[in-house]
Design a protein around this motif. Structure first.
Motif, PDB file in Angstrom:
ATOM      1  N   ILE A  98       0.945  -1.236   0.009  1.00 18.87           N
ATOM      2  CA  ILE A  98      -0.007   0.122   0.154  1.00 18.87           C
ATOM      3  C   ILE A  98       0.808   1.224   0.028  1.00 18.87           C
ATOM      4  N   LEU A  99       1.905   1.356   0.766  1.00 19.39           N
ATOM      5  CA  LEU A  99       2.838   2.369   0.857  1.00 19.39           C
ATOM      6  C   LEU A  99       3.620   2.455  -0.646  1.00 19.39           C
ATOM      7  N   ILE A 100       3.989   1.523  -1.142  1.00 21.23           N
ATOM      8  CA  ILE A 100       4.786   1.585  -2.373  1.00 21.23           C
ATOM      9  C   ILE A 100       3.651   2.099  -3.484  1.00 21.23           C
ATOM     10  N   ARG A 101       2.383   1.625  -3.634  1.00 19.34           N
ATOM     11  CA  ARG A 101       1.566   1.979  -4.463  1.00 19.34           C
ATOM     12  C   ARG A 101       1.267   3.459  -4.142  1.00 19.34           C
ATOM     13  N   GLY A 102       1.218   4.096  -3.020  1.00 19.99           N
ATOM     14  CA  GLY A 102       0.828   5.252  -2.972  1.00 19.99           C
ATOM     15  C   GLY A 102       2.008   6.234  -3.329  1.00 19.99           C
ATOM     16  N   LEU A 103       3.113   5.616  -3.078  1.00 20.45           N
ATOM     17  CA  LEU A 103       4.314   6.389  -3.481  1.00 20.45           C
ATOM     18  C   LEU A 103       4.139   6.558  -5.150  1.00 20.45           C
ATOM     19  N   MET A 104       4.009   5.724  -5.922  1.00 26.23           N
ATOM     20  CA  MET A 104       4.066   5.638  -7.308  1.00 26.23           C
ATOM     21  C   MET A 104       2.831   6.401  -7.655  1.00 26.23           C
ATOM     22  N   GLU A 105       1.412   6.286  -6.999  1.00 24.43           N
ATOM     23  CA  GLU A 105       0.479   7.330  -7.503  1.00 24.43           C
ATOM     24  C   GLU A 105       0.850   8.698  -7.194  1.00 24.43           C
ATOM     25  N   ASP A 106       1.603   9.022  -6.067  1.00 27.11           N
ATOM     26  CA  ASP A 106       1.929  10.384  -5.888  1.00 27.11           C
ATOM     27  C   ASP A 106       2.850  11.009  -6.832  1.00 27.11           C
ATOM     28  N   PHE A 107       3.565  10.018  -7.107  1.00 26.48           N
ATOM     29  CA  PHE A 107       4.807  10.448  -8.592  1.00 26.48           C
ATOM     30  C   PHE A 107       3.969  10.657  -9.834  1.00 26.48           C
ATOM     31  N   LYS A 108       2.936   9.923 -10.015  1.00 29.18           N
ATOM     32  CA  LYS A 108       2.250  10.168 -11.390  1.00 29.18           C
ATOM     33  C   LYS A 108       1.397  11.367 -11.293  1.00 29.18           C
ATOM     34  N   LYS A 109       0.810  11.882 -10.210  1.00 29.10           N
ATOM     35  CA  LYS A 109      -0.040  13.069  -9.960  1.00 29.10           C
ATOM     36  C   LYS A 109       1.065  14.309 -10.075  1.00 29.10           C
ATOM     37  N   LYS A 110       2.220  14.040  -9.644  1.00 32.00           N
ATOM     38  CA  LYS A 110       3.179  15.446  -9.712  1.00 32.00           C
ATOM     39  C   LYS A 110       4.073  15.427 -10.845  1.00 32.00           C
ATOM     40  N   ASN A 111       4.016  14.253 -11.556  1.00 38.28           N
ATOM     41  CA  ASN A 111       4.695  14.259 -12.855  1.00 38.28           C
ATOM     42  C   ASN A 111       3.826  13.806 -14.176  1.00 38.28           C
ATOM     43  N   PRO A 112       2.815  14.629 -14.447  1.00 34.65           N
ATOM     44  CA  PRO A 112       1.823  14.121 -15.465  1.00 34.65           C
ATOM     45  C   PRO A 112       2.699  14.258 -16.630  1.00 34.65           C
ATOM     46  N   GLU A 249      12.242   5.265 -14.613  1.00 27.31           N
ATOM     47  CA  GLU A 249      13.435   6.118 -14.247  1.00 27.31           C
ATOM     48  C   GLU A 249      13.464   6.792 -12.672  1.00 27.31           C
ATOM     49  N   PHE A 250      12.335   6.908 -12.110  1.00 34.47           N
ATOM     50  CA  PHE A 250      12.132   7.366 -10.779  1.00 34.47           C
ATOM     51  C   PHE A 250      12.596   6.468  -9.866  1.00 34.47           C
ATOM     52  N   GLN A 251      12.154   5.049 -10.096  1.00 35.51           N
ATOM     53  CA  GLN A 251      12.280   3.862  -9.282  1.00 35.51           C
ATOM     54  C   GLN A 251      13.875   3.589  -9.335  1.00 35.51           C
ATOM     55  N   ARG A 252      14.420   3.881 -10.607  1.00 33.62           N
ATOM     56  CA  ARG A 252      16.084   3.527 -10.658  1.00 33.62           C
ATOM     57  C   ARG A 252      16.958   4.631  -9.892  1.00 33.62           C
ATOM     58  N   GLU A 253      16.159   6.020  -9.804  1.00 31.15           N
ATOM     59  CA  GLU A 253      16.998   7.018  -9.178  1.00 31.15           C
ATOM     60  C   GLU A 253      16.976   6.804  -7.734  1.00 31.15           C
ATOM     61  N   LEU A 254      15.788   6.170  -7.234  1.00 29.64           N
ATOM     62  CA  LEU A 254      15.432   6.043  -5.580  1.00 29.64           C
ATOM     63  C   LEU A 254      16.553   4.991  -5.335  1.00 29.64           C
ATOM     64  N   VAL A 255      16.467   3.918  -6.119  1.00 28.91           N
ATOM     65  CA  VAL A 255      17.547   2.685  -5.652  1.00 28.91           C
ATOM     66  C   VAL A 255      19.008   3.147  -5.884  1.00 28.91           C
ATOM     67  N   SER A 256      19.554   3.939  -6.841  1.00 30.12           N
ATOM     68  CA  SER A 256      20.814   4.286  -7.053  1.00 30.12           C
ATOM     69  C   SER A 256      21.178   5.415  -6.131  1.00 30.12           C
ATOM     70  N   LYS A 257      20.294   6.088  -5.378  1.00 31.72           N
ATOM     71  CA  LYS A 257      20.670   7.263  -4.320  1.00 31.72           C
ATOM     72  C   LYS A 257      20.706   6.562  -2.962  1.00 31.72           C
ATOM     73  N   ALA A 258      20.033   5.499  -2.985  1.00 33.60           N
ATOM     74  CA  ALA A 258      19.934   4.799  -1.573  1.00 33.60           C
ATOM     75  C   ALA A 258      21.424   4.291  -1.087  1.00 33.60           C
TER      76      ALA A 258
END
Length: 266
Positions: A98-112, A249-258
């Protein structure tokens, strides 16, 4: 005296209406426990979000489902299911999703994805795939000698479609007599494309064409100018593809910065 009587009447009326007001917020009671109407509204919202239209029949079905769930929930709680290790594990997994899905939905809303981005993608694809399209058939085999033997049979009058269906390793096209339909030459490996574009309509390669997949016998059926659907007809699909690319790209960026000592396999 009249004021006292009026105040008492108002108090009595308020007390009488209070249960009715509370009842209006509930869809039912189960074993003395209220089932909030909000649960019905939440479930209807989820169902209609997936495209099902709201209707009296749907509302009835959802109410039935919500009340049944309450009955089952109460029984599960009575049996101590929430205290079990499996329940706690499943709840934690659900929380993560649920948290991950919420994160992805938040990204989509902010990056249409804008129409301009989709138009640009469309034009680039159109430019890369313009020109001639070729409709070819092929037979793919493992060995050169096998390909040469088939060419001999074809020159002797055997039907290309029949030999493709019987002998080709490319099972996808073999089922259609080796037909690859119309395609841009860039869609094929260079050796195949070079041999195919050198043919005239109706011609067949007289020598096996070697590629990383084996040996090909190629027959050119037809050519045509590439055609494309109108932008508005494919805009939705293009936007969806760009959205998926952005999400990746968003997911890969998060992984690379972690900061982690874990080494990902992929």
């Amino acid at each position: 005296m009249k004021k006292i009587v009026l105040a008492a009447s108002i108090a009595a009326l308020t007390a009488a209406l209070a249960p009715l007001s509370a009842s209006a917020q509930n869809v039912a009671t189960v074993n003395g426990k209220a089932v909030p109407k909000a649960r019905v509204d939440q479930l209807i919202e989820q169902v209609t979000k997936n495209g099902q239209p709201r209707s009296p029949e749907l509302e009835t079905q959802v109410k039935d489902e919500v009340v049944r769930r309450e009955i089952f929930i109460q029984e599960a709680e009575k049996r101590g299911i929430p205290a079990s290790a499996d329940y706690k594990t499943q709840m934690e997994l659900a929380r993560q999703m649920i948290l991950i899905r919420g994160l992805m939905e938040d990204f989509k809303k902010k990056n249409p994805v804008t129409d301009a981005e989709a138009q640009k993608e469309y034009e680039q694809f159109k430019a890369a795939n313009s020109g001639q399209e070729y409709r070819a058939r092929h037979i793919l085999v493992e060995k050169e000698d096998e390909a040469k033997a088939l060419i001999k049979q074809l020159n002797g009058g055997a039907k290309f479609e029949d030999l493709a269906a019987k002998n080709s390793k490319d099972t996808g096209s073999a089922a259609n007599g080796g037909d690859l339909d119309f395609a841009n030459p860039n869609n094929f490996v260079p050796e195949f494309s070079k041999a195919m574009t050198a043919l005239k309509k109706g011609e067949m390669t007289q020598e096996p064409v070697k590629s990383q997949f084996g040996y090909h016998i190629i027959k050119l059926e037809d050519t045509r100018e590439a055609t494309f659907p109108a932008f508005d007809d494919v805009k939705a699909q293009i936007k969806q593809r760009i959205e998926q690319q952005k999400m990746g790209e968003f997911q890969r960026e998060l992984v690379s910065k972690a900061k982690t000592d874990y080494k990902f396999a992929q």
